[in-house]
Structure formats: C-alpha cells, structure tokens
Design an enzyme around this catalytic site. Structure first.
Site, short mmCIF file in Angstrom:
data_model
loop_
_atom_site.label_atom_id
_atom_site.label_comp_id
_atom_site.label_asym_id
_atom_site.label_seq_id
_atom_site.Cartn_x
_atom_site.Cartn_y
_atom_site.Cartn_z
N TYR A 1 -22.22 2.58 -16.30
CA TYR A 1 -22.05 3.32 -16.88
C TYR A 1 -22.40 2.84 -18.59
O TYR A 1 -21.73 1.76 -18.85
CB TYR A 1 -20.84 3.61 -16.97
CG TYR A 1 -20.58 4.94 -15.95
CD1 TYR A 1 -21.54 6.18 -15.16
CD2 TYR A 1 -20.09 4.54 -14.66
CE1 TYR A 1 -21.87 7.32 -14.17
CE2 TYR A 1 -20.03 5.46 -13.70
CZ TYR A 1 -20.31 6.40 -13.10
OH TYR A 1 -20.62 7.43 -12.00
N MET B 1 -16.15 3.63 -10.58
CA MET B 1 -14.91 3.82 -9.60
C MET B 1 -14.99 3.39 -8.40
O MET B 1 -14.10 2.74 -7.69
CB MET B 1 -15.26 5.57 -9.13
CG MET B 1 -13.66 6.13 -8.22
SD MET B 1 -13.80 7.66 -8.24
CE MET B 1 -13.79 8.41 -9.97
N LYS C 1 10.31 -5.21 -4.79
CA LYS C 1 10.17 -3.94 -6.03
C LYS C 1 8.33 -3.78 -5.59
O LYS C 1 8.00 -4.91 -5.42
CB LYS C 1 10.65 -3.77 -7.67
CG LYS C 1 9.46 -5.12 -8.05
CD LYS C 1 10.43 -4.84 -9.03
CE LYS C 1 9.70 -6.48 -10.47
NZ LYS C 1 10.68 -6.52 -11.58
N ARG D 1 15.90 -3.80 -22.85
CA ARG D 1 16.41 -2.96 -21.55
C ARG D 1 17.28 -2.13 -21.04
O ARG D 1 17.82 -1.24 -21.67
CB ARG D 1 14.89 -3.27 -20.41
CG ARG D 1 13.34 -3.02 -21.39
CD ARG D 1 12.86 -3.75 -19.92
NE ARG D 1 12.97 -4.62 -18.57
CZ ARG D 1 12.89 -5.05 -17.50
NH1 ARG D 1 11.22 -4.91 -17.97
NH2 ARG D 1 13.13 -5.25 -16.71
#
Ligand SMILES: *Cc1c(COP(=O)(O)O)cnc(C)c1O
Length: 357
Positions: A253, A301, A35, A130
C-alpha cells in the site's frame, strides 16, 4: 495447512527470568506483574510457571479472580486498587491487597462491611503525577488509614517515571523519603528498571513486569544483554508468496518501497491485525530461515513483505521469525518507534499460542 502465524511461549525462559530477578533482588519479595493479560502472553498460560513468585500484581478484578479460581492462595496486589466502592465485597471475598491512591477510597474502606481487614498499598506520588498522594499528605493519610478497622497491613508504594536512566530515581527517592518520614512500614517501589539498575530502591517488595517476559525496560535490548534474561514470546510465521521485482517496481500500500535493483521478496502471513506494528519502516529486522533480513513496504492487515536477498534459498513455506530469540522485540519496537511492552500487549487474539514447557 493452517495459517502459519503463531506465538510460541517459552516457559523455561520465564522460569529463568524469575531466577534472574531473584538474584538481582535477593533480599526482596517479588510481585510478578501480570497486568494486561500477563503483558499479552495470556495469564492462564503463564501463571502456574510463575508460582515460584511471592505474589501477583495486576489491575483487572477478572484476572485476580482467575488466579484465585485456579488455586493461587498467595498475595494478589491490585495496582490501581478498587475502581468503585461496590468492588470492595469482591476484594474481601478474594482477599486482594489494594492500592489506595485517592481520598474517596479511604471513605469507601471505612464504610465497607468486610469479613476481615484488607492489606493496603498506600500510593505516594513520587513525581510522575499519575496516581498517588502528594508527599506532604502521606503522613496524615497514613494515620487516617491506621484508624480504619478494615485496614490491615500498610505498605508504602511508589512508581518511578525514569528508572531506566542512570540518575532517574534520585528526585523520586527524595520525594519518597519526604513522604515516608517517620512512618515505620514496608516499602514497594521498584519496577523492572529499578530492580536491575537501582538496587537501593528494592526494599521489601519489588514489582518487575517486563523483565520477566525477557524484554528491556529501557526499550534497548543491549541494556539487558548481559543479565541472562531470555525472551519468552516468539512471534513466528512463514512465507506464503514470492515476488521477483524489477528495478523501480514497488511493494505494498502506498507504494512506499521501490526496488533499487532486481530483487526477490517474500510475502509473510502476518500483519497489523496480528499485532505487528503497522508503522514499522522498511528494514525493520526479521529473520528468514534463521538469516537476518528486513521488511520492505507498508505492513498490511494480514501480510507483510521481506527482502529475500540475504537468503536466496528461502521460498514458500520458509519460516520467518518476527520477534523472539534472533530478532529482539526491542529492536522491532525501536524501529517502529515504540517499546517491547506495546508489541507484547498488542498480540491479537486471532494468533494461536503454542506453549513450550
Ligand atoms: C506496570 C507496573 C509495574 C511493572 O513495570 P515494568 O516496567 O514492566 O517492570 C510496576 N508497578 C506498577 C505500579 C505498574 O503499573
């Protein structure tokens, strides 16, 4: 030179890992769980190496069709079944085994016009809450399914919430036994953790995912260090800039990292837009030219910074392993407060893939 960030897939490791699973579960058949695009590895890249498996398990119909069109004729299990009745003609056309976890699916199966019966995985809710039927309802659901002519072979299926813990399957197994009662049907219960650590859960079919890709179901590499499993995915890049910091200077940052002394740092072409976790703290492990070091400062990023103190010879162009054989993906994940699964699945499409056969 093109941007150096890339993912390398070691298909030899994948073959090896399937053999490790075979040895761990010698009497069971194996659903290789693919998956999420084979846990981020790319189903198209890996499936033919995994064809020694007994079946493929996934949840997107597009992935199942890809396998059929590529020539896979063996079983395909849809772990969450059909999402609406109008998918059933595709399940019929491509001969997909479907999990059945909710009442509406019985009605849809009964009313469908199919060329031939579909095999069913009847999902028991073993306590994770679930998907699946409560244990007390399973016998009745089983009888209802048996009366539907569109239903072929029925296998009992459950999924463990805590199979990475020593007693983690005990309560679930009690619920499963209660649900199974007198039903004479094959069973598929075990994920990776249960396949490795709770062999009594293996039964007819096991469903390993993460261990095929060479990471630990517990999130801790030490737990699988002696199994012979090997990482399939390596995330590499290189240093594209170097900075010499004076004591007190800051990096990245938010200026989170402050140099405690004079130090050299390398700027690596990899960031959260490539799938590297932004929340990785200072000192998350990396390898520079094969030498272990750590990150410094906030991940950007497209870039991140690493400490070059342990490898003074390193400079622009030096290779950096973000995860792979030296730096276990589990260790990076642990530092970032997640699991290897999430990092694999987060591999960004922009990162090119190199396949090693
Ligand atoms: C994802 C999944 C698996 C495989 O889990 P791993 O922990 O990767 O082995 C097995 N069964 C079901 C139902 C799943 O959703």
């Amino acid at each position: 030179m093109t941007r150096p960030a890339k993912v390398e897939l070691d298909l030899g490791a994948l073959r090896n890992n399937l053999q490790v699973v075979r040895k761990a579960a010698p009497a069971a058949r194996v659903w290789s769980v693919v998956k999420a695009n084979a846990y981020g590895h790319g189903l198209a890249h890996v499936w033919s190496t995994m064809r020694a498996t007994d079946g493929f398990a996934m949840l997107n119909i597009e992935e199942a069709i890809l396998l059929r069109e590529a020539g896979w004729k063996g079983p395909v299990l849809m772990l969450e079944g059909f999402f609406s009745a109008d998918e059933l003609p595709l399940f019929d056309q491509y001969r997909l085994t479907t999990s059945v976890h909710s009442n509406w699916q019985l009605k849809a199966l009964a009313e469908a016009r199919l060329k031939a019966p579909l095999d069913i995985y009847l999902k028991i809710n073993s306590g994770m809450n679930r998907l699946g039927f409560a244990p007390s309802r399973v016998a009745v659901i089983y009888q209802q399914l048996r009366r539907i002519s569109n239903v072929g072979e029925i296998t009992l299926m459950a999924h463990f919430a805590d199979a990475d813990k020593p007693d983690g399957v005990d309560q679930a197994m009690t619920r499963i036994e209660l649900a199974a009662g007198e039903i004479d049907a094959p069973r598929s219960l075990a994920n990776s953790a249960a396949t490795l650590w709770h062999p009594h859960t293996q039964h007819q079919w096991v469903r390993p995912g993460i261990i095929l890709y060479g990471a630990s179901p517990s999130g801790n590499w030490q737990d699988i260090a002696n199994t012979g499993l090997k990482p399939v995915m390596t995330f590499n890049s290189a240093i594209i800039g170097v900075q010499n910091l004076m004591p007190g200077e800051r990096v990245g940052y938010g200026s989170r990292f402050q140099a405690p002394r004079e130090m050299r740092i390398g700027i690596v072409a990899a960031g959260y837009a490539d799938g590297y976790p932004r929340c990785a703290p200072d000192s998350t492990p990396v390898a520079v030219e094969g030498v272990m070091s750590g990150t410094v400062g906030m991940v950007s990023m497209d870039m991140l910074a690493v400490d070059l103190t342990p490898c003074p010879q390193a400079g622009i162009g030096s290779p950096v392993e973000l995860w792979g054989n030296l730096v276990k993906i589990d260790a990076v994940a642990q530092a970032a407060g997640t699991v290897g699964y999430e990092l694999m699945c987060a591999k960004a499409p922009r990162v090119p893939v190199v396949v090693k056969h």
